[in-house]
Design a protein around this motif. Structure first.
Motif, short mmCIF file in Angstrom:
data_model
loop_
_atom_site.label_atom_id
_atom_site.label_comp_id
_atom_site.label_asym_id
_atom_site.label_seq_id
_atom_site.Cartn_x
_atom_site.Cartn_y
_atom_site.Cartn_z
N LEU A 194 41.34 45.23 38.98
CA LEU A 194 40.97 44.71 37.66
C LEU A 194 39.62 44.00 37.68
O LEU A 194 38.82 44.17 36.76
CB LEU A 194 42.06 43.74 37.17
CG LEU A 194 41.81 43.09 35.81
CD1 LEU A 194 41.69 44.14 34.72
CD2 LEU A 194 42.93 42.10 35.48
N THR B 37 45.61 46.31 27.06
CA THR B 37 46.19 46.26 28.40
C THR B 37 46.36 47.66 28.99
O THR B 37 46.02 47.90 30.15
CB THR B 37 47.55 45.55 28.36
OG1 THR B 37 47.39 44.24 27.77
CG2 THR B 37 48.13 45.41 29.75
N GLY C 24 41.94 51.84 35.70
CA GLY C 24 42.11 51.53 37.11
C GLY C 24 42.87 52.55 37.92
O GLY C 24 42.80 52.52 39.16
N MET D 73 43.02 49.07 30.07
CA MET D 73 42.57 48.53 31.35
C MET D 73 43.33 49.16 32.51
O MET D 73 42.75 49.47 33.57
CB MET D 73 42.74 47.01 31.36
CG MET D 73 41.93 46.29 30.30
SD MET D 73 40.15 46.51 30.47
CE MET D 73 39.82 45.53 31.93
#
Length: 351
Positions: free
Chosen positions: A53, A38, A45, A41
């Protein structure tokens, strides 16, 4: 008198797997692994260009829809992978050092490893600016090894005690830190911008070349630590007990210190000086899964990876396009945590 047959006893591995502690460790590691994914990711971004996402997923897996392939693959994914590997390596190095020194406040920094690696890497940056980036982790590893050898020699190789290692390591680290300060003071103003960014512990401008230069040695060393996890358990029992159980304490201590040195030095060579990861990660992991190194090592690796990835992501998200170095954020979090650990240790000793 009832006699329990040997065949009625379940195998040892099955009993260990079904214990509450083993189940808890597995759940903790699974949650940490999900947290690392998590955080990775999120790190992909955030930055000067914010990426949603769905665009990240499309870019990673080449799916239909809007993409940011260049930013994801060329800029952010390499630094995320480096953050994961460096954080795990620094955390595992901290676990090893704390087991060797038998002091929960120990870290690679206290052994002079980080400072020796930083001095060698900084000298390479300033005096050999045209050297390829793939050689910087090698230079840092050599610097860390030299610092560790000096520590061992000064602490008397045949009688390497944990207390001597810690005291001599602090002295060697101070000398190396003084060398770093000397290089910065005597260098021209225009020559210290990149070294200063590197010394604060930054993943800025990290590329696939950096990934290729460190992934194999770091993965191999992390695997070796798992093989030596039982030896770390023996180290914490004390020299006499470890010898009674068949361990050659001095030789094993040298091997473990060499592994910790390489893990920390290679990491410093590619991400710079990110402090407190080697101190915080082992403590957080022990509070979650206990002190058995077979479960402590992978847990600490996941915690260290998570901390560095989050520090890098937060540093880019605070005030884009300006980046705050991951080392600065880890120090802001680690210094209060270190004080809290010291206060708890003093209360325990007084009690």
């Amino acid at each position: 008198m009832s006699v329990v047959s040997e065949t009625s006893a379940p195998p040892q591995w099955r009993v260990d797997f079904k214990t509450h502690r083993g189940t808890r460790a597995f759940r903790v590691q699974l949650l940490l692994f999900i947290a690392c994914i998590t955080a990775s990711m999120i790190s992909l971004g955030v930055g000067a260009v914010s990426i949603p996402l769905d665009v990240i997923v499309n870019s990673l897996f080449d799916l239909e829809g809007p993409k940011q392939t260049y930013i994801i693959w060329k800029s952010r994914l390499p630094r995320v992978l480096i953050a994961l590997m460096a954080g795990a390596s620094l955390a595992v190095s901290g676990v090893i050092v704390q087991a060797i020194v038998r002091n929960p406040l120990a870290s690679p920094k206290i052994m002079g490893i980080n400072s020796g690696a930083a001095l060698a890497a900084l000298g390479t940056i300033m005096f050999l600016p045209e050297m390829p980036v793939t050689y910087l982790p090698v230079a840092a590893a050599l610097g860390g090894i030299v610092a560790a050898v000096i520590v061992l020699f000064a602490a008397h190789l045949r009688q390497v005690s944990p207390a001597r290692l810690a005291l001599v390591g602090i002295a060697v680290g101070m000398v190396c830190d003084a060398g770093v300060d000397y290089l910065l003071v005597t260098a021209a103003t225009l020559e210290i911008s990149n070294p200063l960014v590197w010394l604060t512990g930054s993943l800025w401008a990290r590329t696939w070349a950096h990934v290729h230069s460190i992934w194999l040695p770091l993965v191999g060393l992390l695997g070796l630590t798992m093989v030596l996890s039982y030896q770390l358990d023996l180290q914490q029992l004390g020299d006499q007990t470890a010898r009674g159980l068949g361990q050659s304490t001095n030789k094993m201590r040298l091997l473990l210190l060499g592994v910790a040195t390489l893990l920390a030095s290679i990491s410093v060579g590619v991400v710079g000086v990110i402090g407190f990861i080697g101190l915080m990660s082992p403590h957080i992991s022990r509070s979650l899964v206990g002190g058995r190194h077979r479960v402590l090592l992978p847990t600490a690796a996941l915690v260290g990876a998570l901390l560095v990835v989050l520090a890098d992501a937060v540093g880019r998200a605070i005030a884009p396009p300006i980046e705050v170095s991951a080392g600065i954020l880890s120090a802001m979090l680690g210094a209060p945590y270190f004080i809290w650990i010291m206060s708890r240790s003093q209360k325990g000793q007084s009690a």
